[in-house]
Design an enzyme around this catalytic site. Structure first.
Site, PDB file in Angstrom:
ATOM      1  N   SER A 213       0.788  -1.226   0.000  1.00 15.94           N
ATOM      2  CA  SER A 213       0.000   0.000   0.000  1.00 15.94           C
ATOM      3  C   SER A 213       0.821   1.278   0.000  1.00 15.94           C
ATOM      4  CB  SER A 213      -0.944   0.007   1.209  1.00 15.94           C
ATOM      5  OG  SER A 213      -0.216  -0.019   2.423  1.00 15.94           O
ATOM      6  N   HIS A 241      -5.482  -4.064  -0.843  1.00 13.65           N
ATOM      7  CA  HIS A 241      -5.337  -3.071  -1.904  1.00 13.65           C
ATOM      8  C   HIS A 241      -5.333  -3.731  -3.281  1.00 13.65           C
ATOM      9  CE1 HIS A 241      -4.545   0.499   0.627  1.00 13.65           C
ATOM     10  NE2 HIS A 241      -4.090  -0.397   1.481  1.00 13.65           N
ATOM     11  N   LYS A 272     -12.218  -0.728   1.537  1.00  8.89           N
ATOM     12  CA  LYS A 272     -11.470   0.050   0.543  1.00  8.89           C
ATOM     13  C   LYS A 272     -12.260   0.057  -0.770  1.00  8.89           C
ATOM     14  CE  LYS A 272      -6.972  -0.275   2.753  1.00  8.89           C
ATOM     15  NZ  LYS A 272      -7.438  -0.731   4.065  1.00  8.89           N
TER      16      LYS A 272
END
Length: 427
Positions: A213, A241, A272
């Site tokens: 990340s 991610h 996310k």
């Protein structure tokens, strides 16, 4: 922006008051080592340019947002909102519908009276998406990482971890009594050396982020799986991610690298790309998931995921399983932003296909000042420095979203160029 809303001297005073016994005079000059340490730590961070404050957003999370320190909208270039779903009307409606049918919360952990039919349905949907046997939900992926290693491994085992793994993986490993080995970031020679070093361990578990990340790197999972096969090891991947947008259908780095059937365990997040709310999960073999339900402490001692989040997440998996248009738009945006910014001479780190695009600056204070001046130009970015990243590796971490238009991305590039030239980062 970097000044604390609560000055260090005020912090010292509050700590002194908390420590003072009842009846003690307020102007006592008795030594207070805790207050003194806290004060000095804050001063040191401020002097180094690493002291962090929180900007306050007054709108939903989206490409254009508003903050309380300036008038008008600013372009958000630092959210994990990769697919642009954080304020999607269909997800908001799904969350509202779930509250109507299943309530606000469960006031319980899962094994007492905190499991509803929709939790079971979501776990099934996630398992199908990742092509795994079963899934367990957590309040966050930090909790999923904290709860995995301790529950599964003992001192007879070994964990071989990438040097730049996320803090939650590192903390989870620290809770475990297994032997801990760290290999150089994405270095297969170093990984093999550590696997040989751990040859006598009962279980050898390789732990890696799929996408890193802070750096925008994508783990070479095929090579990692090849080494795992050669040395009788298992592979654990954190996909926070990556889930929803990496790989041809958004199934993450295992799909991208063609190793979906060779990765034992995937940990990921609902917070996310998948709507941006909260929640995490572990997905893998059914017996291993059953073990986690009985031994994983963050699962056993945390409230169950709220129905609103579950309802919205069910809708997310329906959307991304049927249509890749958002993932495809993100891929196009990433290519445009990275290539154009790089043409101006910026050092943009990470994999060219990764929507995490760190602009490397080196100096912590430069990164903080750079971010402040970007905000004045209507672009919301944050400077990252130690301890979030190594000393001397400060950066502006930009994150591209499917919600960005090409015009918005060009505006961000123009702002980078203006500030970069002013500060001598580029010519």
């Amino acid at each position: 922006c970097r000044e604390s809303r609560l000055p260090p001297r005020r912090i010292v005073a509050l700590l002194a008051r908390a420590r003072r016994p009842a009846g003690r005079r307020a102007f006592s000059t008795a030594p207070n080592p805790l207050a003194e340490k806290v004060h000095q730590d804050i001063v040191d961070m401020q002097d180094a340019g690493t002291f962090k404050t929180e900007r306050v957003i007054t709108t939903p999370q989206r490409a254009n947002i508003e903050v309380n320190t300036r008038k008008g909208a600013v372009l958000n270039m630092c959210a994990n909102n990769y697919l642009g779903l954080s304020a999607h009307p269909e997800l908001i409606q799904a969350a509202k519908d779930a509250m109507d049918t299943h309530g606000l919360g469960l006031s319980s952990v899962r094994f007492i009276c905190g499991t509803q039919d929709m939790h079971v349905e979501l776990e099934k949907k996630i398992s199908e998406f990742h092509k795994k046997e079963d899934t367990i939900l957590y309040p966050s992926c930090f909790d999923a990482n904290a709860g995995f290693f301790e529950a599964v491994l003992t001192k007879e085992d070994a964990i071989i971890s990438d040097a730049l793994n996320h803090a939650s993986i590192i903390d989870g490993i620290r809770l475990c009594k297994a032997q801990r080995l760290r290999f150089d970031h994405m270095c297969m020679k170093s990984l093999e050396e550590k696997l040989i070093e751990a040859k006598d361990a009962r279980i050898k578990m390789i732990a890696t982020d799929g996408v890193f990340s802070m750096d925008g790197d994508i783990a070479p999972l095929k090579e990692i799986c090849d080494l795992a096969d050669s040395h009788g090891a298992y592979v654990f991947v954190d996909e926070c991610h990556a889930t929803g947008f990496i790989g041809k259908t958004g199934r993450g780095t295992p799909e991208l690298c063609g190793v979906e059937d060779r990765v034992l365990v995937i940990n990921s997040t609902l917070g996310k790309a998948l709507g941006g709310a909260t929640g995490g999960y572990t997905t893998g073999p059914s017996e291993l998931i059953s073990l986690l339900r009985n031994k994983s402490r963050p699962y056993l001692f945390s409230n169950t995921l709220a129905p609103a989040v579950v309802g919205a997440s069910l809708k997310v998996f329906e959307m991304i399983s049927e249509d890749t248009s958002l993932r495809d738009k993100l891929e196009s945006n990433t290519r445009f932003f990275r290539e154009t910014l790089g043409q101006y001479g910026f050092d943009v780190a990470g994999d060219p296909a990764c929507p995490i695009a760190p602009v490397m600056l080196g100096d912590a204070r430069l990164a903080a000042d750079f971010a402040d001046e970007m905000l004045e130009l209507g672009v919301y970015v944050i400077g990252f420095s130690y301890p979030v990243v190594p000393k001397g590796k400060a950066r502006i971490r930009t994150q591209i979203s499917a919600a960005h238009s090409e015009e918005q991305l060009q505006h961000a590039i123009d702002a980078f160029v203006e500030v970069g030239r002013k500060k001598g980062v580029i010519s």
